[in-house]
Every structure is written in structure tokens, then in C-alpha cells.
Design an enzyme around this catalytic site. Structure first.
Site, short mmCIF file in Angstrom:
data_model
loop_
_atom_site.label_atom_id
_atom_site.label_comp_id
_atom_site.label_asym_id
_atom_site.label_seq_id
_atom_site.Cartn_x
_atom_site.Cartn_y
_atom_site.Cartn_z
N LYS A 143 -0.92 -1.10 10.59
CA LYS A 143 -0.87 0.37 10.64
C LYS A 143 -1.81 0.98 9.60
O LYS A 143 -2.56 1.91 9.91
CB LYS A 143 0.56 0.83 10.36
CG LYS A 143 0.70 2.30 10.05
CD LYS A 143 2.14 2.70 9.78
CE LYS A 143 2.56 2.63 8.34
NZ LYS A 143 2.04 3.67 7.46
N ASN A 144 -1.78 0.43 8.39
CA ASN A 144 -2.56 1.04 7.31
C ASN A 144 -4.06 0.77 7.42
O ASN A 144 -4.85 1.34 6.68
CB ASN A 144 -2.03 0.57 5.94
CG ASN A 144 -0.68 1.18 5.64
OD1 ASN A 144 -0.21 2.06 6.35
ND2 ASN A 144 -0.04 0.70 4.57
N CYS A 184 7.59 13.51 -0.04
CA CYS A 184 7.87 12.20 0.51
C CYS A 184 9.05 11.60 -0.24
O CYS A 184 9.18 11.80 -1.45
CB CYS A 184 6.63 11.33 0.33
SG CYS A 184 6.82 9.70 0.96
N ARG A 187 3.49 12.20 -4.35
CA ARG A 187 2.30 11.46 -3.93
C ARG A 187 1.13 12.42 -3.96
O ARG A 187 0.75 13.01 -2.96
CB ARG A 187 2.52 10.84 -2.54
CG ARG A 187 3.55 9.74 -2.59
CD ARG A 187 3.83 9.15 -1.24
NE ARG A 187 2.83 8.20 -0.81
CZ ARG A 187 2.98 7.45 0.28
NH1 ARG A 187 4.06 7.54 1.01
NH2 ARG A 187 2.04 6.60 0.63
N ASP A 247 5.00 -2.16 -0.57
CA ASP A 247 5.55 -2.01 0.79
C ASP A 247 6.47 -3.18 1.18
O ASP A 247 7.06 -3.16 2.25
CB ASP A 247 4.41 -1.88 1.81
CG ASP A 247 3.77 -0.50 1.77
OD1 ASP A 247 4.30 0.39 1.09
OD2 ASP A 247 2.72 -0.32 2.43
N ARG A 264 7.97 4.57 12.63
CA ARG A 264 6.64 4.99 12.16
C ARG A 264 5.77 3.78 11.88
O ARG A 264 4.54 3.88 11.94
CB ARG A 264 6.77 5.82 10.88
CG ARG A 264 7.31 7.23 11.11
CD ARG A 264 7.26 8.04 9.83
NE ARG A 264 6.08 7.64 9.08
CZ ARG A 264 6.05 7.41 7.76
NH1 ARG A 264 7.13 7.55 7.05
NH2 ARG A 264 4.95 7.04 7.17
C1 UD1 Z 1 -1.12 3.49 0.90
C2 UD1 Z 1 -0.30 2.98 2.05
C3 UD1 Z 1 1.15 2.77 1.62
C4 UD1 Z 1 1.21 1.90 0.36
C5 UD1 Z 1 0.29 2.44 -0.73
C6 UD1 Z 1 0.20 1.55 -1.94
C7 UD1 Z 1 -1.41 3.93 3.97
C8 UD1 Z 1 -1.36 4.88 5.11
N1 UD1 Z 1 -0.37 3.91 3.14
O1 UD1 Z 1 -0.61 4.78 0.57
O2 UD1 Z 1 1.85 2.15 2.69
O3 UD1 Z 1 2.54 1.90 -0.13
O4 UD1 Z 1 -1.04 2.60 -0.20
O5 UD1 Z 1 -0.21 0.28 -1.58
O6 UD1 Z 1 -2.32 3.13 3.85
N2 UD1 Z 1 -2.10 8.53 -6.55
C9 UD1 Z 1 -2.48 9.52 -7.42
N3 UD1 Z 1 -3.43 10.43 -6.99
C10 UD1 Z 1 -3.99 10.36 -5.74
C11 UD1 Z 1 -3.58 9.33 -4.87
C12 UD1 Z 1 -2.65 8.42 -5.31
O7 UD1 Z 1 -2.02 9.61 -8.54
O8 UD1 Z 1 -4.82 11.21 -5.41
C13 UD1 Z 1 -1.09 7.54 -7.00
C14 UD1 Z 1 0.12 7.50 -6.09
O9 UD1 Z 1 1.06 8.50 -6.42
C15 UD1 Z 1 0.65 6.10 -6.35
C16 UD1 Z 1 -0.63 5.29 -6.55
O10 UD1 Z 1 -1.64 6.25 -6.89
O11 UD1 Z 1 1.39 6.07 -7.55
C17 UD1 Z 1 -1.06 4.51 -5.34
O12 UD1 Z 1 -1.12 5.37 -4.21
P1 UD1 Z 1 -2.13 5.14 -3.02
O13 UD1 Z 1 -2.74 3.79 -3.14
O14 UD1 Z 1 -3.04 6.31 -2.93
O15 UD1 Z 1 -1.16 5.16 -1.76
P2 UD1 Z 1 -1.46 5.75 -0.33
O16 UD1 Z 1 -2.90 5.61 0.00
O17 UD1 Z 1 -0.85 7.10 -0.22
#
Ligand code: UD1
Length: 421
Positions: free
Chosen positions: A22-23, A116, A121, A307, A399
Site C-alpha cells: 500500500k505504501n 490521526c 502527524r 507499522d 484501509r
Molecule cells: C509513512 C507510512 C506509515 C508509516 C510511517 C513511518 C505511508 C502512506 N505511510 O507515513 O504507514 O507508519 O511512514 O514508517 O507511507 N514528521 C514530521 N514532519 C513531517 C513529516 C513527518 O515531524 O513533515 C514526523 C512524524 O510525525 C513521525 C516521523 O516524522 O514522527 C515519521 O513520519 P513519516 O515517515 O513522515 O510518516 P508518513 O510518511 O506519514
């Protein structure tokens, strides 16, 4: 709202095949916005998040055609630049259209993703990266608005306090492929799904190096073509079946997966006492008695994936001793522990640490799913609990898992889906 009824106590035996990740699929679908030529994406799983992404792309003007598990997309017609709240609020990954729209059209307006259950996030790193490429970014009326005449390559560091961001790395990579000059992303996420997105963009004609390492270099090109692409298998789905085998004391061959993407999980399964054999495209897990307790902490790839944390919590709930699980990526990702406690688990959570005192058995109960992976943990717990477990709100599960009940059923689990009575 659908729910699962599970009669626990049956070890799982047999073999199960894993769907595409999915990701990986979600950003790849969004990346089709970058080209006016047709893209065919193979083996696309029938998941709620995928349907939402396709609905979003169709709303933007992309032609979307399904034939079996292949989706053909063509963003050759008139494409809108604004992604509506009504669709984006259903799935955080809706922000993946931001980078491609901005990169190709110099303009994008995307509703901010909603809250969320697993904690705040933020999207600050996404915006920081796009600003570094020269975009003017404003957040107004619940929308992120980004504009630039043509993006210009730049060097940037994308790591946040909790490490690299998968989403920000993917979004910036997609924006940078059509930018002028070279972009260097330091502190890039190394997840296999980021590498797969880079491979797809490469097939479209993008010039990306270093994906899978902390430094990704993108040299902008003028335009991209089409491609025919099959995304990587879902390591989280594979990991979930692997834990199910260990937890129920069965033996399951997980087919169509990439064991090398699951090294940290395979390690911990071994430490918990399960026997794991890896082949090139499959792994076989045999559960051997009560799991052994262990310590684990989630970390960015190649560390232990957040995850799969909830599923391991279910496994350790019945371990022969006390385990400690630390969640380092998301701040509130222990909601499943309260529901597991209703099934007899002994788990104390303090901040980002859960101390799990293993109990000999869980007992079936009515429980409520709070997020995608938490739902999976409750289903796993239901598979070993005595009596009947009812998992409510499984729309979270839909999902990210395709036909989970039929896949588990084929392995011998007694699980059925029920609609509202
Ligand atoms: C993706 C995955 C999710 C997985 C996560 C971490 C998808 C659709 N989802 O989510 O299943 O759990 O990676 O492996 O691929 N953060 C910030 N600022 C930002 C973005 C992120 O501080 O702008 C922080 C987040 O709050 C979190 C960490 O960085 O603590 C990692 O998040 P991130 O890797 O961005 O997760 P997603 O891409 O949302």
C-alpha cells in the site's frame, strides 16, 4: 460498520500470498500526475486507501481505468490543481499529490490532512522541502497552497526530531524530478517504498540516485514518459502473517514477499522463539510454544517498523515473561494496548514505552479498532484468545489489508465478517 467475529485457538497452517505494498502503491499512483503519458500499475490491491487515491486522482482529471488488478492512469487531459478536503480528509496520503502537481504545473492546493489516532502527524518537513525548491508555500483556510514558476534544484536536510520522513522524502523527490538542476536530499528516508517510488520515477525517465541511502540526488529533466510497473510486495502484510504463525503456534509460508525488507522483524521473531526460514521470495514461520519475552524499539528503516509494533505487542502479550516495547516514531501509537487489556493482557504504558507482562492466555472480548495496525493486533490477539472476540470498526483494517478474513480463513482461522445487525 463491519466487524469481525473470531473464534480463537486454532493454529494457522498453509501458505498465503502478499499483495503489493500500500505504501508504495499510493505515492506511485500520485506520481502518475507527473506525466501526460499513460502509466500501467500492476497488481494493485483492492484497499480502501487505494480507492480513495484513485478517486482523488479522478477528481483532479486523471483518466483511471481498471482491468483486474491493473490500473491505467493518464494525466494527459486538463488537470485541476486543487485536491478537495472531502477526499483528502479520508486518507493522510492524499498529500502525495502536492509534490507532483507543484512539480509539473507550478501550482498545487491540497487540503491539510486531518488528525490521526496515532498522534500528531505534521507536514512541516514536506513544506520545508518544497520551499527549498523555490516554492512559495502558504497555509490558509485548511489548505496548503504552493506556487513556483519552475522549481529549482537545491540541497536540503529533511530529517525531523523523530528521524527521516517517508512522506516528505517521497513528496520532495516527486517535486524535484521536473525541477531545473540538481536536488540533494540529506536525511532521506530509506524505506523500501521510497526506493520503489524512485524506481518507478526512473522508469518514467527521471534521474534519481542514492534512493535507499540517506542522501538522494535528483537531476531534473524537462519531461517524463509513461511506464508499466509492478510495485514491491507489502512488508507489513507479510510481517502480520508471520506474527500470526508465531503467535498461534502454526506454520505459515508467506509467499510473494521480500524477506530482505523484513530483516529486523525476522530477527525479533527468532528472538521470540519462532523458527523462520527465508527464501528469495518467501518466508516460512513456525511457532514453537509460548513466545519468549524481548525488548524492541521502533526505528526508521532498516530498523524495526512502527507499522508492525502493534502486531508484536499482541505476540508479546502471551510471552513467557516481561517485554519492553518502545515506540520511537509516533507519539500515541499504543491505543491497542487498552483493548488488549480488555482481553486479559497485562500492559503498562508510560509515554512511549509499553511494559508487557506476558499472560498464559487471552480471553475473547468485544474490542474496538482505533487505527489500521492496531486493528491487525486485535485480530491477531483474537486468533489465540479463548472463546469469541468481536473486533469492531474494521474499516480501519480495510484501509490497508486486502481480504484479511479470507486469507486468514484459508490458513484455518475461524473468522467472519459481519455487517451491522
Ligand atoms: C509513512 C507510512 C506509515 C508509516 C510511517 C513511518 C505511508 C502512506 N505511510 O507515513 O504507514 O507508519 O511512514 O514508517 O507511507 N514528521 C514530521 N514532519 C513531517 C513529516 C513527518 O515531524 O513533515 C514526523 C512524524 O510525525 C513521525 C516521523 O516524522 O514522527 C515519521 O513520519 P513519516 O515517515 O513522515 O510518516 P508518513 O510518511 O506519514
Amino acid at each position: 460498520m463491519d466487524r469481525f467475529l473470531i473464534h480463537g485457538g486454532r493454529p494457522l497452517f498453509g501458505s498465503v500470498s502478499v499483495a503489493s505494498a500500500k505504501n508504495a502503491v499510493l505515492p506511485i499512483l500520485a506520481a502518475c500526475l507527473l506525466t501526460e503519458e499513460e502509466c500501467a500499475i500492476r497488481n494493485v490491491p483492492a484497499l480502501e486507501d487505494v480507492r480513495t487515491m484513485l478517486k482523488l486522482l479522478a477528481a483532479l482529471g486523471v483518466s483511471v481505468q481498471h482491468s483486474g488488478r491493473t490500473v491505467r492512469l493518464c494525466a494527459g487531459g486538463r488537470i485541476a490543481r486543487s485536491a478537495p478536503y472531502d477526499i483528502v480528509r479520508r486518507m493522510r496520503a492524499g498529500y502525495y499529490v502536492l509534490g507532483p502537481l507543484l512539480g509539473r504545473f507550478g501550482e498545487a492546493r491540497v487540503s491539510l490532512p486531518g488528525g490521526c489516532a496515532i498522534g500528531a502527524r505534521p507536514v512541516d518537513l514536506h513544506l520545508k522541502g518544497l520551499e527549498a525548491l523555490g516554492a512559495r508555500v502558504e497555509v490558509e483556510h485548511g489548505y496548503v497552497q504552493a506556487r513556483a514558476r519552475r522549481l529549482a534544484g537545491a540541497a536540503m536536510r529533511l530529517e525531523g526530531t523523530r528521524g527521516p520522513s517517508v512522506g516528505a522524502t517521497a513528496n520532495v523527490m516527486m517535486a524535484a524530478v521536473l525541477a531545473r538542476g540538481e536536488t540533494v536530499i540529506d536525511g532521506a528516508a530509506r524505506e523500501p517504498e521510497v526506493v520503489d517510488l524512485a524506481a518507478f520515477l526512473g522508469r518514467l525517465g527521471a534521474d534519481i540516485r542514492g534512493a535507499g541511502t540517506p542522501t538522494v540526488r535528483v537531476r531534473g529533466v524537462r519531461r517524463l514518459g509513461g511506464a508499466d510497473f509492478r510495485p514491491i510486495p507489502d512488508r507489513v502484510e507479510a510481517g502480520t502473517f508471520a506474527v500470526a504463525a508465531a503467535l498461534t503456534g502454526g506454520r505459515v509460508q508467506v509467499r510473494n514477499c521480500r524477506p530482505e525488507h523484513l530483516a529486523a522483524v525476522v530477527d525479533k521473531l527468532g528472538e521470540a522463539g519462532a523458527e523462520v526460514t527465508c527464501e528469495r521470495r518467501s518466508l516460512t514461520v513456525t511457532g514453537r510454544g509460548r513466545p519468549r519475552p524481548l525488548c524492541l524499539g521502533t526505528a526508521p528503516y532498516p530498523g524495526f517498523p512502527t507499522d508492525i509494533q502493534a502486531q508484536f505487542t499482541a505476540l508479546l502479550a502471551v510471552a513467557d515473561g516481561t517485554s519492553v516495547v518502545t515506540e520511537n516514531i509516533f507519539e500515541a501509537r499504543f491505543l491497542h494496548t487498552m483493548e488488549l487489556a480488555r482481553m486479559g493482557a497485562d500492559i503498562q504504558v508510560s509515554g512511549s514505552v509499553a511494559v508487557i507482562r506476558g499472560v498464559p492466555r487471552l480471553s475473547g472480548a468485544q474490542v474496538m479498532a482505533s487505527d489500521l495496525r492496531a486493528s491487525a493486533a486485535l485480530v491477531l490477539a483474537g486468533l489465540v484468545a479463548e472463546g469469541e472476540t468481536e473486533v469492531r470498526r474494521i474499516y480501519h483494517l480495510d484501509r490497508g489489508y486486502e481480504r484479511l478474513e479470507s486469507k486468514l480463513g484459508a490458513l484455518g482461522a475461524r473468522i467472519e465478517r459481519r455487517g451491522d445487525d
